[in-house]
Design a protein around this motif. Sequence first.
Motif, PDB file in Angstrom:
ATOM      1  N   GLY A  36       0.805  -1.166  -0.334  1.00  0.00           N
ATOM      2  CA  GLY A  36      -0.093  -0.028  -0.052  1.00  0.00           C
ATOM      3  C   GLY A  36       0.774   0.864   0.205  1.00  0.00           C
ATOM      4  O   GLY A  36       0.303   2.227  -0.490  1.00  0.00           O
ATOM      5  N   GLU A  37       2.075   1.225   0.903  1.00  0.00           N
ATOM      6  CA  GLU A  37       3.089   2.349   0.768  1.00  0.00           C
ATOM      7  C   GLU A  37       3.164   2.735  -1.117  1.00  0.00           C
ATOM      8  O   GLU A  37       3.254   3.727  -1.394  1.00  0.00           O
ATOM      9  CB  GLU A  37       3.723   2.212   2.144  1.00  0.00           C
ATOM     10  N   ILE A  38       4.150   1.392  -1.655  1.00  0.00           N
ATOM     11  CA  ILE A  38       4.708   1.307  -2.504  1.00  0.00           C
ATOM     12  C   ILE A  38       3.523   2.032  -3.265  1.00  0.00           C
ATOM     13  O   ILE A  38       3.762   3.324  -4.684  1.00  0.00           O
ATOM     14  CB  ILE A  38       5.191  -0.114  -3.248  1.00  0.00           C
ATOM     15  N   ASP A  39       2.278   1.746  -3.557  1.00  0.00           N
ATOM     16  CA  ASP A  39       1.444   1.976  -4.372  1.00  0.00           C
ATOM     17  C   ASP A  39       1.220   3.723  -4.055  1.00  0.00           C
ATOM     18  O   ASP A  39       1.183   4.420  -5.354  1.00  0.00           O
ATOM     19  CB  ASP A  39      -0.214   1.504  -4.417  1.00  0.00           C
ATOM     20  N   ASP A  40       0.777   4.449  -2.981  1.00  0.00           N
ATOM     21  CA  ASP A  40       1.314   5.740  -2.992  1.00  0.00           C
ATOM     22  C   ASP A  40       2.330   6.287  -3.400  1.00  0.00           C
ATOM     23  O   ASP A  40       1.744   7.573  -3.543  1.00  0.00           O
ATOM     24  CB  ASP A  40       0.616   5.886  -1.021  1.00  0.00           C
ATOM     25  N   ILE A  41       3.487   5.939  -3.312  1.00  0.00           N
ATOM     26  CA  ILE A  41       4.513   6.586  -3.499  1.00  0.00           C
ATOM     27  C   ILE A  41       4.504   6.669  -5.341  1.00  0.00           C
ATOM     28  O   ILE A  41       4.582   7.709  -5.767  1.00  0.00           O
ATOM     29  CB  ILE A  41       6.057   6.487  -2.843  1.00  0.00           C
ATOM     30  N   ARG A  42       4.287   6.177  -5.631  1.00  0.00           N
ATOM     31  CA  ARG A  42       4.538   5.853  -6.862  1.00  0.00           C
ATOM     32  C   ARG A  42       2.988   6.564  -7.293  1.00  0.00           C
ATOM     33  O   ARG A  42       3.234   7.871  -8.450  1.00  0.00           O
ATOM     34  CB  ARG A  42       3.154   3.971  -7.677  1.00  0.00           C
ATOM     35  N   ASP A  43       2.131   7.179  -6.499  1.00  0.00           N
ATOM     36  CA  ASP A  43       0.969   7.570  -7.267  1.00  0.00           C
ATOM     37  C   ASP A  43       1.219   9.201  -6.865  1.00  0.00           C
ATOM     38  O   ASP A  43       1.622  10.300  -7.112  1.00  0.00           O
ATOM     39  CB  ASP A  43      -0.224   7.520  -5.683  1.00  0.00           C
TER      40      ASP A  43
END
Length: 93
Positions: free
Chosen positions: A26-33
């Motif tokens: 989830g953190e990686i997805d947030d960082i990608r966004d």
Amino acid sequence: MEKCEEHAAHSRDIDRHDKRLDAHGGEIDDIRDCIVRLTALQEAHGAWQERADDRIAALEAKPAKRWETATNYLLTAVIGIVLGLIASQFGIN
């Protein structure tokens, strides 16, 4: 019995690692966004900066154009006066 306790410990560890992995996903997805948004902002800023630089260059060039125009008029007047004096010296009215 010993194997069951080890199995239970492994299951707990696997569950704990799975939860951490899900959280990190989830953190990686947030960082990608966030990177996508920052890239869009950077591109917008780059375009804005280009337009601003063009406008600044145009504003900075205005006084130089005015000075060049004034100098051209002055030079034309001086040449006209000099030619007029020369013509009057030769008797051309």
